[in-house]
Design a protein around this motif. Structure first.
Motif, mmCIF file in Angstrom:
data_model
loop_
_atom_site.group_PDB
_atom_site.id
_atom_site.type_symbol
_atom_site.label_atom_id
_atom_site.label_comp_id
_atom_site.label_asym_id
_atom_site.label_seq_id
_atom_site.Cartn_x
_atom_site.Cartn_y
_atom_site.Cartn_z
ATOM 1 N N PRO A 293 124.003 25.318 21.604
ATOM 2 C CA PRO A 293 123.149 24.800 20.533
ATOM 3 C C PRO A 293 121.881 25.628 20.337
ATOM 4 N N THR A 294 121.391 25.572 19.129
ATOM 5 C CA THR A 294 120.237 26.392 18.764
ATOM 6 C C THR A 294 119.117 25.525 18.219
ATOM 7 N N ARG A 296 115.988 25.651 15.382
ATOM 8 C CA ARG A 296 115.461 26.387 14.218
ATOM 9 C C ARG A 296 114.190 25.701 13.744
ATOM 10 N N PHE A 337 121.943 28.648 10.145
ATOM 11 C CA PHE A 337 121.894 27.444 10.973
ATOM 12 C C PHE A 337 123.289 26.815 11.010
ATOM 13 N N GLU A 341 127.987 21.767 12.771
ATOM 14 C CA GLU A 341 127.907 21.095 14.062
ATOM 15 C C GLU A 341 126.908 19.932 13.982
ATOM 16 N N ALA A 343 123.455 17.914 14.675
ATOM 17 C CA ALA A 343 122.073 18.383 14.797
ATOM 18 C C ALA A 343 121.113 17.206 14.692
ATOM 19 N N THR A 560 121.536 19.293 21.834
ATOM 20 C CA THR A 560 122.025 19.277 20.459
ATOM 21 C C THR A 560 121.216 20.251 19.624
ATOM 22 N N ASN A 561 121.853 20.821 18.585
ATOM 23 C CA ASN A 561 121.125 21.674 17.651
ATOM 24 C C ASN A 561 119.920 20.913 17.102
ATOM 25 N N GLN A 562 118.862 21.659 16.810
ATOM 26 C CA GLN A 562 117.643 21.017 16.325
ATOM 27 C C GLN A 562 117.071 21.772 15.139
ATOM 28 N N TYR A 610 115.941 26.142 24.966
ATOM 29 C CA TYR A 610 117.224 26.488 24.334
ATOM 30 C C TYR A 610 117.714 27.853 24.821
#
Length: 643
Positions: A293-294, A296, A337, A341, A343, A560-562, A610
């Motif tokens: 997960p990334t 942004r 982004f 997935e 987020a 989780t992606n943010q 992250y």
């Protein structure tokens, strides 16, 4: 021949307390004496706030040991400082300013004592820091809360920090640098150093360890320090005390974030070394890229006045222009982004113009997930971001659970846009005419609550929606509120369970009535009376943590992606307080020094988290052992004497 690689001598940090807390400075002075007694190797010395006095005396003692022929008189500096601080009277440190425009007091008495102190221990009073020979750095901040180091010039001691640059240090007269670094806003008028006004780092920053880690990145070394004294003011909250309580909360929380950063940096550096050593002999078939997960950050400037009512009027009058500008600013920020997935979305603080920025961002977010096929897991609202978060979350929930919502919920964001188009101060807040209520806060948010009540009834079909909770209507929203003790509460859906440890306590998302939770999350200090809910008296969630990136990353069971939608400082990342901050700015705008520092550190911390978890995935792919997922059980160790 075997060559042993010895670690570099550590940096020592003195950062005990502000000048008013003499007993804490004396405790740190006792620690400094123990370091000398133990012949502790010293590479660099750093001072912050009241710790700068100890840093000066400690450095003089070091100089006396290293160059006795030149600095022999400096021996006994710590003992003399102890004697003065133990027996001093207030008039020997500060005197009242006849004109309090830049501070109630000045430090001229202390400057006279320090001048004599330097004369006694060096034979001079006018020497520069570099002449000590010891790498010592007295930390201060400028009018934009950017750290400024005065000390032995060293081009390696500099780093990029979100939106700003720290360092390199500059030389200065010792007396100027020390007095300036002790000059706390409001209480004390500042002293120029090298023709530039600088101030005590507090309340913007109480703990320098994270700055020092980044500054020493090209030459990492241990950092020995004690935790600073950062008590939250236990005053009865009212419109006057509210901001000062908030500033003390910022001091406490900045120290926590600095220590979390230090702990994570240490974990990350150890894991990076492990991966680097293994990767020198890559496994057969090569090394697969780690996917994880990334985070942004979506950055929009704060536009308009920092005074709430004025910002509202400007935002309404210039709504179309602002929407167009925000749309242009967002161009490209969402590129790549992973909208395919899950987020989490954070709508951050940022005034009324920020609500328009959030609206523009919400459209782009909806479009991204519509095309990508992923889904929004939770929407977090901080301060003014609770409005964007609520209306966006309603649309998301209405699509997922049509049986719980009426058709009107499908256009919730449009309702917010129409509300903002005709917004006036009277539609948001009303003046507290009752003197007792006015004393707690100038106004209340009853008009806004009435509007939200009417909308929530229209969205759910529930005639009296006041008792509806987030769980009742599966509303994927979490509201951040500020507690009196300086910590945050998170109010939202309780299933699935979301919790974590932070600074020795368990933080868990709690159930609450939606309407009261929204009002609590936007009860702006001074302007709005605090909101009673769930046995707490809450104020604006941005007051304790202006950015909640770390919490949103750690509360979930899995990282989780943010998407963190920020309303940053005004253009140029400055609130334009002027180089010489005056009384009115100090009273009403000190948060414009504390918020930027907290947000910069939180951003750096969340980014590193992250990055660290991507590195953990790489280590796992290489078959290396790495520690278990620590996010939800992460407590910072207390450093009695070091990192």
């Amino acid at each position: 021949m075997l060559h042993l690689c010895m670690p570099p001598d550590p940096s020592i940090v003195f950062q005990s307390a502000k000048l008013g807390d003499i007993s804490k400075i004396l405790e740190e002075l006792a620690w400094a004496e123990k370091l000398l007694l133990a012949d502790q190797p010293v590479g660099r010395v750093f001072g912050l706030s009241g710790g700068n006095l100890v840093a000066l005396a400690f450095t003089l003692e070091l100089a006396a040991r290293r160059w006795p022929e030149k600095w022999g008189k400096a021996k006994g500096a710590l003992a003399d400082l102890r004697l003065f601080l133990t027996n001093h009277r207030s008039w020997q440190i500060r005197s009242l300013n006849l004109n309090p425009w830049y501070g109630f007091y000045n430090l001229r008495p202390l400057r006279r004592w320090l001048s004599q102190f330097l004369q006694n221990h060096s034979g001079r009073t006018d020497f520069r820091i570099s002449e000590l020979g010891v790498p010592v750095y007295f930390c201060a901040i400028d009018h934009d809360a950017i750290p400024t180091l005065h000390g032995l010039p060293d081009e390696s001691l500099q780093c990029d920090y979100p939106f700003v640059h720290i360092g390199p240090p500059c030389d200065a007269l010792i007396l100027d640098a020390v007095i300036a670094s002790l000059s706390t806003l409001l209480s004390t008028s500042p002293t120029p150093v090298n023709d530039k006004w600088v101030y005590d780092c507090r309340p913007a920053a109480s703990n320098a360890v994270a700055w020092i880690i980044d500054l020493q990145a090209s030459d990492p070394r241990p950092i020995l320090r004690r935790l600073p004294y950062t008590p939250v003011r236990r005053w009865t909250i009212n419109w006057f005390t509210s901001s000062f309580i908030m500033h003390s909360q910022a001091e406490q929380n900045q120290s926590f974030l600095a220590e979390y950063y230090a702990d994570l940096w240490q974990r990350h550096r150890a894991l990076q070394q492990l991966v680097n050593d293994f990767s020198r002999v890559p496994p057969e078939g090569g090394q697969a890229a780690a996917v994880y997960p990334t985070i942004r950050h979506i950055d929009l400037p704060y536009i308009g006045s920092t005074e709430a009512a004025t910002n509202m009027r400007e935002s309404v009058a210039n709504r179309q222009v602002l929407l167009a500008r925000f749309e242009a600013l967002l161009a490209g920020q969402f590129d790549s982004f992973p909208f395919d997935e899950p987020a989490n979305i954070i709508y951050g603080a940022g005034g009324f113009s920020g609500i328009l920025g959030g609206l523009t961002a919400a459209r782009a977010v909806n479009q991204g997930f519509r095309l990508g096929g992923g889904h929004i897991q939770q929407i977090y609202g901080v301060s003014a971001g609770v409005l964007n978060g609520f209306f966006h979350a309603v649309e998301v929930a209405a699509r997922r659970h049509p049986g719980l919502y009426c058709p009107a919920a499908q256009r919730a964001l449009k309702d917010l846009e129409e509300f903002m188009a005709a917004c006036t101060p009277a539609r948001i807040a009303e003046l507290n005419k009752n003197p007792a209520r006015f004393w707690s806060g100038w106004a209340n948010l009853n008009p806004l609550e009435n509007f939200l009540r009417e909308r929530l009834a229209a969205y759910t079909g529930v005639v009296h929606p006041d008792s509806l909770t987030f769980d009742d209507i599966q509303l994927p929203m979490t509201i951040v509120t500020a507690r009196a003790d300086g910590f945050s509460d998170f109010l939202g859906m309780t299933s699935p369970e979301r919790k974590m440890r932070f600074a020795g306590r368990v933080i868990q998302v709690q159930s609450a009535a939606i309407l009261r939770a929204m009002i609590a999350g936007w009860s702006m200090n001074t302007y709005i009376q605090p909101t009673a809910l769930n046995g707490q008296l809450y104020t604006d969630g941005g007051g304790t943590f202006y950015d909640i990136g770390l919490f949103a990353a750690c509360l979930d069971q899995n990282l989780t992606n943010q998407l963190n939608i920020h309303l940053d400082e005004p253009d140029g990342h400055t609130y334009n307080l002027g180089p010489h901050i005056n009384f009115l700015h100090i009273i009403f705008d000190t948060q414009n020094l504390t918020f930027p520092e907290e947000r910069r550190r939180m951003r750096a911390l969340a980014n590193l988290l992250y990055e660290h978890y991507r590195l953990r995935r790489t280590a796992q792919q290489l078959g290396l052992e790495s520690e278990d997922d620590f996010r939800q059980i992460w407590d910072i160790p207390t450093p009695p004497a070091g990192l």
